[in-house]
Design an enzyme around this catalytic site. Structure first.
Site, PDB file in Angstrom:
ATOM      1  N   TYR A 176      28.892 -12.595 -41.498  1.00 14.08           N
ATOM      2  CA  TYR A 176      28.985 -11.007 -41.206  1.00 14.08           C
ATOM      3  C   TYR A 176      29.138 -10.196 -42.310  1.00 14.08           C
ATOM      4  O   TYR A 176      29.030  -9.129 -42.214  1.00 14.08           O
ATOM      5  CB  TYR A 176      30.256 -10.772 -40.141  1.00 14.08           C
ATOM      6  CG  TYR A 176      30.466 -11.416 -38.644  1.00 14.08           C
ATOM      7  CD1 TYR A 176      28.966 -11.716 -38.128  1.00 14.08           C
ATOM      8  CD2 TYR A 176      31.418 -11.148 -37.973  1.00 14.08           C
ATOM      9  CE1 TYR A 176      28.991 -12.266 -36.916  1.00 14.08           C
ATOM     10  CE2 TYR A 176      31.210 -11.665 -36.728  1.00 14.08           C
ATOM     11  CZ  TYR A 176      30.221 -12.175 -36.085  1.00 14.08           C
ATOM     12  OH  TYR A 176      30.168 -12.545 -34.763  1.00 14.08           O
ATOM     13  N   ILE A 218      31.684  -4.424  -8.594  1.00 15.94           N
ATOM     14  CA  ILE A 218      31.322  -4.667 -10.107  1.00 15.94           C
ATOM     15  C   ILE A 218      30.254  -6.163 -10.138  1.00 15.94           C
ATOM     16  O   ILE A 218      29.640  -6.179 -10.830  1.00 15.94           O
ATOM     17  CB  ILE A 218      32.535  -4.650 -10.852  1.00 15.94           C
ATOM     18  CG1 ILE A 218      33.010  -3.046 -11.116  1.00 15.94           C
ATOM     19  CG2 ILE A 218      31.888  -4.941 -12.303  1.00 15.94           C
ATOM     20  CD1 ILE A 218      34.192  -2.953 -11.866  1.00 15.94           C
ATOM     21  N   GLN A 219      31.379  -7.066  -9.322  1.00 13.93           N
ATOM     22  CA  GLN A 219      30.546  -8.274  -9.225  1.00 13.93           C
ATOM     23  C   GLN A 219      29.329  -8.581  -8.683  1.00 13.93           C
ATOM     24  O   GLN A 219      28.264  -9.155  -9.194  1.00 13.93           O
ATOM     25  CB  GLN A 219      31.520  -9.120  -8.304  1.00 13.93           C
ATOM     26  CG  GLN A 219      31.297 -10.561  -8.881  1.00 13.93           C
ATOM     27  CD  GLN A 219      32.657 -11.261  -9.163  1.00 13.93           C
ATOM     28  OE1 GLN A 219      33.635 -10.854  -9.717  1.00 13.93           O
ATOM     29  NE2 GLN A 219      32.776 -12.546  -8.876  1.00 13.93           N
ATOM     30  N   LYS A 267      34.022 -17.753 -38.090  1.00 10.74           N
ATOM     31  CA  LYS A 267      32.924 -18.747 -37.574  1.00 10.74           C
ATOM     32  C   LYS A 267      32.082 -19.575 -38.870  1.00 10.74           C
ATOM     33  O   LYS A 267      31.886 -18.935 -39.602  1.00 10.74           O
ATOM     34  CB  LYS A 267      32.093 -18.165 -36.685  1.00 10.74           C
ATOM     35  CG  LYS A 267      32.805 -17.319 -35.688  1.00 10.74           C
ATOM     36  CD  LYS A 267      31.783 -16.368 -34.595  1.00 10.74           C
ATOM     37  CE  LYS A 267      32.674 -15.295 -33.740  1.00 10.74           C
ATOM     38  NZ  LYS A 267      32.945 -14.447 -34.681  1.00 10.74           N
ATOM     39  N   PRO A 303      23.528  -5.694 -10.864  1.00  7.69           N
ATOM     40  CA  PRO A 303      22.173  -6.748 -11.258  1.00  7.69           C
ATOM     41  C   PRO A 303      22.801  -7.391 -12.612  1.00  7.69           C
ATOM     42  O   PRO A 303      23.359  -6.669 -13.554  1.00  7.69           O
ATOM     43  CB  PRO A 303      21.178  -5.570 -11.690  1.00  7.69           C
ATOM     44  CG  PRO A 303      21.569  -4.437 -10.914  1.00  7.69           C
ATOM     45  CD  PRO A 303      23.110  -4.301 -10.642  1.00  7.69           C
ATOM     46  N   HIS A 362      29.486 -21.313 -34.710  1.00  6.61           N
ATOM     47  CA  HIS A 362      28.943 -19.812 -34.193  1.00  6.61           C
ATOM     48  C   HIS A 362      27.574 -19.934 -33.310  1.00  6.61           C
ATOM     49  O   HIS A 362      27.883 -19.271 -32.389  1.00  6.61           O
ATOM     50  CB  HIS A 362      28.324 -19.256 -35.439  1.00  6.61           C
ATOM     51  CG  HIS A 362      28.511 -17.692 -35.472  1.00  6.61           C
ATOM     52  ND1 HIS A 362      28.568 -16.877 -36.511  1.00  6.61           N
ATOM     53  CD2 HIS A 362      28.076 -16.865 -34.576  1.00  6.61           C
ATOM     54  CE1 HIS A 362      28.508 -15.513 -36.236  1.00  6.61           C
ATOM     55  NE2 HIS A 362      28.214 -15.729 -34.727  1.00  6.61           N
ATOM     56  N   LEU A 414      30.693  -4.409 -23.996  1.00  2.12           N
ATOM     57  CA  LEU A 414      30.163  -3.144 -23.544  1.00  2.12           C
ATOM     58  C   LEU A 414      28.711  -3.052 -23.563  1.00  2.12           C
ATOM     59  O   LEU A 414      27.920  -2.046 -23.309  1.00  2.12           O
ATOM     60  CB  LEU A 414      30.915  -1.962 -24.178  1.00  2.12           C
ATOM     61  CG  LEU A 414      32.316  -1.791 -24.167  1.00  2.12           C
ATOM     62  CD1 LEU A 414      32.772  -0.796 -25.038  1.00  2.12           C
ATOM     63  CD2 LEU A 414      32.694  -1.414 -22.705  1.00  2.12           C
ATOM     64  N   ASP A 473      37.987 -10.595 -35.446  1.00  2.00           N
ATOM     65  CA  ASP A 473      36.925 -11.490 -35.334  1.00  2.00           C
ATOM     66  C   ASP A 473      36.417 -11.317 -36.180  1.00  2.00           C
ATOM     67  O   ASP A 473      35.492 -10.217 -36.323  1.00  2.00           O
ATOM     68  CB  ASP A 473      36.483 -11.356 -33.977  1.00  2.00           C
ATOM     69  CG  ASP A 473      35.395 -12.283 -33.810  1.00  2.00           C
ATOM     70  OD1 ASP A 473      35.735 -13.651 -33.247  1.00  2.00           O
ATOM     71  OD2 ASP A 473      34.297 -12.078 -33.858  1.00  2.00           O
TER      72      ASP A 473
END
Length: 325
Positions: free
Chosen positions: A57, A293-294, A87, A297, A120, A217, A52
């Site tokens: 970039y 996990i759902q 993009k 917060p 983008h 992440l 990607d």
């Protein structure tokens, strides 16, 4: 090839298949080009097949060099073994600028086509530079209809096998679909356990649009560096410990099990290999783990204040995200 891990693929509405794990190439400051090329070649060597990049970039040229080297060395049998996403930057979101912008990207990549070309951001900036530096006061109204016509032209010419969008809300996709003759194949958005995009996932699923997760992440990417603290979440730590997996693997696997593809960005050789193992059977999350996990917060990591201006089309972050913040 021995030692190469096979990554699952998803069939897009364009009919083309896309590997659901991509190596991202956006950095807060671009690494040395030779070092970047070397890391990308290593990624291909161990099993990464989707890369990607973007005009903004500054990594297209390095990626192109890595692709050429991988083919030359026989790491892949040909160009068709790799899936390349690039993009269109916000300085080029205009009917007449899309095709020339893609041709410049292809020139830097040294390729005849990209597998996926994305708008983008749903924005326009009056500035000639294709870089991640955004001048807030230069943001002007975005011609969505004209820009998408340009994207469709790229597809019809065979220069982009699939076309899509990035950072579009359900509202903006609905608007785009009113005039589109080719629907977006992908919507690439911020998505992680800390910003789960439940409503958008459901909407895109109903429209046959695949969701791809940037910042899975919680690292927010070039120019917008930050962290959700995902790797410090106790629940993820507990699940990872029980499975003998890393916290990152658990977080990435959750995104994958929600039906999205993931864009990872680590050139640490051990972590690169760990990312490929999120598809192992022993990494699978059970229903109870998924539900827990759902319930974490939620908070959007990148608010997009840089795109907000009193004289621009978006007067607030609420307007930019159509209330989904």
């Amino acid at each position: 090839m021995e030692g190469v891990i096979e990554v699952p693929k998803v069939k897009l509405n364009s009919g083309h298949e896309m590997p659901v794990l991509a190596m991202g190439t956006a950095f807060p400051s671009l690494p040395d080009q030779d070092e970047l090329v070397s890391s990308l070649i290593h990624a291909i060597e161990i099993g990464y097949r989707h890369f990607d990049t973007a005009a903004a970039y500054g990594s297209e040229e390095a990626l192109g060099r890595a692709v050429a080297a991988a083919i030359q060395r026989g790491l892949v049998s040909g160009r068709d073994q790799l899936f390349i996403t690039s993009k269109l930057w916000i300085t080029e979101t205009d009917r007449d600028l899309v095709l020339p912008a893609l041709k410049r990207s292809l020139g830097r990549l040294g390729l005849d086509y990209v597998d996926l070309y994305l708008v983008h951001w749903p924005l326009r900036m009056k500035d000639a530079k294709e870089s991640l530096v955004v001048t807030t006061e230069n943001i002007i109204p975005f011609d969505m209809k004209g820009t998408w016509e340009g994207m469709e032209e790229c597809h019809k010419l065979g220069l982009a096998k699939s076309i899509g969008v990035s950072n579009f809300t359900s509202t903006k996709i609905s608007k785009l679909l009113q005039n589109a003759t080719i629907p977006p194949a992908v919507n690439q958005v911020e998505m992680s356990v800390a910003w789960q995009q439940g409503g958008l996932l459901k909407f895109c699923g109903e429209k046959g649009i695949h969701v791809s997760a940037w910042s899975p992440l919680g690292n927010l990417g070039a120019g917008f560096w930050g962290s959700h603290g995902i790797l410090e979440i106790p629940l993820l730590q507990d699940i990872a410990q029980a499975k003998h997996k890393t916290i990152a693997q658990v977080a990435l696997r959750w995104v994958y099990q929600k039906g999205a593809s993931v864009i990872v960005k680590s050139f640490n050789k051990e972590r690169m290999k760990e990312n490929l193992h999120i598809f192992d059977d022993d990494c699978e999350l059970n229903d109870e783990e998924m539900v827990k996990i759902q319930q974490l917060p939620q908070c959007r990591g990148f608010k997009g204040e840089v795109f907000v201006h009193s004289n621009g089309p978006y007067k607030s972050v609420e307007e930019l995200w159509d209330g989904d913040i």
